[in-house]
Enzyme design. Structure first.
Site, PDB file in Angstrom:
ATOM      1  N   SER A  29       0.839  -1.215   0.000  1.00 51.77           N
ATOM      2  CA  SER A  29       0.000   0.000   0.000  1.00 51.77           C
ATOM      3  C   SER A  29       0.866   1.255   0.000  1.00 51.77           C
ATOM      4  CB  SER A  29      -0.854   0.066   1.265  1.00 51.77           C
ATOM      5  OG  SER A  29      -1.967  -0.734   1.161  1.00 51.77           O
ATOM      6  N   ARG A  33       1.761   4.439  -2.994  1.00 52.22           N
ATOM      7  CA  ARG A  33       1.559   5.868  -2.715  1.00 52.22           C
ATOM      8  C   ARG A  33       2.851   6.662  -2.920  1.00 52.22           C
ATOM      9  NH1 ARG A  33      -2.219   2.751  -0.594  1.00 52.22           N
ATOM     10  NH2 ARG A  33      -4.170   3.624   0.224  1.00 52.22           N
ATOM     11  N   GLN A 174      -8.776   2.991  -0.857  1.00 53.32           N
ATOM     12  CA  GLN A 174      -8.441   3.257  -2.264  1.00 53.32           C
ATOM     13  C   GLN A 174      -9.294   4.391  -2.806  1.00 53.32           C
ATOM     14  OE1 GLN A 174      -8.692  -0.452  -4.380  1.00 53.32           O
ATOM     15  NE2 GLN A 174      -6.889  -1.293  -3.374  1.00 53.32           N
ATOM     16  N   ASP A 320      -7.719  -7.300   4.611  1.00 53.07           N
ATOM     17  CA  ASP A 320      -6.813  -8.196   3.887  1.00 53.07           C
ATOM     18  C   ASP A 320      -6.394  -9.409   4.725  1.00 53.07           C
ATOM     19  OD1 ASP A 320      -6.941  -6.529   1.702  1.00 53.07           O
ATOM     20  OD2 ASP A 320      -5.123  -5.425   2.213  1.00 53.07           O
ATOM     21  N   LYS A 347     -12.839  -8.604  -3.991  1.00 53.49           N
ATOM     22  CA  LYS A 347     -11.372  -8.535  -3.970  1.00 53.49           C
ATOM     23  C   LYS A 347     -10.832  -9.345  -5.163  1.00 53.49           C
ATOM     24  CE  LYS A 347     -10.848  -5.907  -0.387  1.00 53.49           C
ATOM     25  NZ  LYS A 347     -10.349  -4.546  -0.584  1.00 53.49           N
ATOM     26  N   ARG A 351     -13.587 -13.636  -1.867  1.00 52.29           N
ATOM     27  CA  ARG A 351     -12.849 -14.300  -0.781  1.00 52.29           C
ATOM     28  C   ARG A 351     -13.751 -15.012   0.222  1.00 52.29           C
ATOM     29  NH1 ARG A 351      -7.959  -9.791  -0.153  1.00 52.29           N
ATOM     30  NH2 ARG A 351      -6.758 -10.624  -1.907  1.00 52.29           N
TER      31      ARG A 351
HETATM   32  C1  S3P Z   1      -5.701  -0.874  -0.101  1.00 54.95           C
HETATM   33  C2  S3P Z   1      -6.940  -0.777   0.460  1.00 54.95           C
HETATM   34  C3  S3P Z   1      -7.827  -1.928   0.633  1.00 54.95           C
HETATM   35  C4  S3P Z   1      -7.045  -3.230   0.613  1.00 54.95           C
HETATM   36  C5  S3P Z   1      -6.085  -3.313  -0.543  1.00 54.95           C
HETATM   37  C6  S3P Z   1      -5.108  -2.160  -0.496  1.00 54.95           C
HETATM   38  C7  S3P Z   1      -4.933   0.361  -0.309  1.00 54.95           C
HETATM   39  O1  S3P Z   1      -8.763  -1.942  -0.427  1.00 54.95           O
HETATM   40  O2  S3P Z   1      -7.919  -4.332   0.554  1.00 54.95           O
HETATM   41  O3  S3P Z   1      -5.368  -4.528  -0.477  1.00 54.95           O
HETATM   42  O4  S3P Z   1      -3.732   0.273  -0.643  1.00 54.95           O
HETATM   43  O5  S3P Z   1      -5.504   1.444  -0.139  1.00 54.95           O
HETATM   44  P1  S3P Z   1     -10.115  -1.053  -0.360  1.00 54.95           P
HETATM   45  O6  S3P Z   1      -9.735   0.349  -0.271  1.00 54.95           O
HETATM   46  O7  S3P Z   1     -10.830  -1.365  -1.653  1.00 54.95           O
HETATM   47  O8  S3P Z   1     -10.866  -1.567   0.838  1.00 54.95           O
END
Ligand code: S3P
Length: 433
Positions: A29, A33, A174, A320, A347, A351
């Site tokens: 993550s 960014r 996200q 996750d 996802k 899942r």
């Molecule tokens: C993530 C946010 C999560 C997560 C993904 C990574 C991110 O998704 O499940 O593995 O990097 O912001 P969502 O924002 O769709 O919940």
């Protein structure tokens, strides 16, 4: 590094114990960014311990196609930022591969560009919902079309954006991040309210790069136009990758494992809180702050686990980790149950379904809910033929299940661990006895 070709089937043998000291790859993550912000900063951003994940490589590949000079070394990525107005239209489609974060976060930046971009993905990503970013980015002034049902590919005509005040219908980091990134290009204050707290790496990275972000409870605002300032950044180890070894270390008898250098951002550590409340022996050591993110070592020892119901408000912060927690549920005294996790169905695989199917193959009982799972406890697992369904976290969760099963398991489609943790099986072989 991800470059080692992995076999696509793995034999998983029951383990007697897990012992040793290991490191996790850089957080996926956070790496996304840093790369995205480094690209629109002016000057050189050096990212240390950048994720080895294929998903983060997808982000780098898309940025390179948009004209950003990027140099990749084993543990470090150097990005020559082109500034907020320096990206160039890609002559071909931008391929986000398997990565929802790449597609959704990059869309936030592309919405503010004076050119058109096409974003595509693999078969799994092409089934994942994008309306959640299309709606707010369209409100800000971008023109976005998609396949039927708001699915990829996305065709984004960016332009001058206006700020919005947006109440997110779902808790998604996200979506929040896509709007925050678009907010950098809008004239005025963009405000986002989230229904439940989600990971805040975008907010921290923006602050680290000199952009003012205001935060009040579940509201975050950014004032545009704003430009991140290039700087050296450090990526902590990925706690979502560590989760597989944490659960394995708790479940496999006679385990004594140190996981070094794990990111401990409080919006990601719900997994530790939940496991500690169930009786898991996890000690956190050597905590420090690097690039605005908490980092520390975890000492994990085999434990007798109670299990129980997961609080709904924690779900976005351990989304996750739910597949591996479901595996843990079979071994806990009281099992494990959760609701409020309908997001799991959209996802990399559904899942809820893929966890239930693999658990049943191992002889366990499990009840599938629309938005969760009920896993009864104290269920012996038997070795079985398992399927990753092309989903990295399902592959790793069921490799862990295989460690505590009676008899060996065969995991098909195991190569997808490359998506977040290419070193997973090598690390497992290093510690499993
Ligand atoms: C993530 C946010 C999560 C997560 C993904 C990574 C991110 O998704 O499940 O593995 O990097 O912001 P969502 O924002 O769709 O919940």
């Amino acid at each position: 590094m991800a470059q080692q070709p992995l076999p696509d089937t793995q034999l998983i043998r029951p383990a007697k114990g897990l012992a040793g000291s290991i490191r996790m790859p850089g957080d996926k993550s956070i790496s996304h960014r840093y790369a995205l912000l480094g690209a629109i900063a002016e000057g050189t951003t050096e990212i240390h311990n950048f994720a080895s994940s294929a998903d983060c490589q997808s982000t780098l590949d898309c940025l390179a196609k948009l004209g950003v000079p990027i140099e990749r070394r084993p543990d470090r990525v150097t990005i020559q930022g082109v500034g907020p107005r320096g990206l160039r239209a890609s002559p071909t489609a931008l391929d986000a591969g398997n990565s929802g974060s790449t597609m959704r976060l990059l869309s936030g930046i592309l919405a503010g560009q004076p050119f058109r971009s096409i974003l595509t993905g693999d078969a799994s990503l092409s089934r994942r919902p994008m309306k959640r970013i299309i709606d707010p980015l369209t409100q800000m002034g971008a023109r976005i079309s998609s396949a039927d049902g708001g699915l990829p590919p996305l065709d984004i005509q960016g332009g001058q954006l206006k700020p919005i005040c947006y109440e997110m219908p779902i808790a998604s980091a996200q979506v929040k991040s896509a709007i925050l990134l678009a907010g950098l290009f809008a004239e005025g204050v963009t405000e986002i309210r989230e229904p439940l707290a989600t990971r805040d790496h975008t907010e921290i990275a923006l602050e680290q790069m000199g952009v003012d972000v205001e935060r009040r409870r579940r509201t975050v605002t950014v004032r545009g136009p704003a430009q991140p300032a290039a700087k050296a950044l450090y990526t902590p180890g990925d706690i979502s990758s560590a989760a597989f070894f944490i659960v394995a270390g708790l479940l496999v008898p006679d385990s004594n494992l140190v996981i070094q250098n794990v990111g401990l951002n409080p919006t990601r550590t719900a997994i530790l809180d939940v496991l500690a409340s169930m009786g898991g022996q996890i000690n956190v050591l050597n905590v420090q702050t690097i690039s605005g993110e908490l980092v520390g070592d975890l000492h994990v020892q085999s434990s007798r686990l109670q299990g129980g119901d997961l609080p709904v408000e924690l779900i976005p912060r351990l989304i996750d980790e739910l597949p591996v927690l479901a595996v843990l549920g079979t071994q806990a005294e009281r099992g494990l149950a959760f609701r409020g996790a309908a997001e799991l169905r959209v996802k990399e695989s559904d899942r809820i379904k893929t966890v239930a199917q693999n658990l049943r193959r191992m002889g366990a009982q499990v009840e599938e809910l629309e938005d969760g799972l009920i896993v009864p406890g104290r269920q012996p697992l038997r070795g079985a033929e398992l399927d990753s369904y092309g989903d990295h976290r399902i592959a790793m969760a069921f490799a862990v299940a295989g460690l505590v099963a009676d008899g060996s398991s065969i995991l098909h489609g195991s190569r997808c661990v490359n998506i977040s943790f290419p070193e997973f099986f090598a690390t497992l072989n290093q510690v499993a006895e």
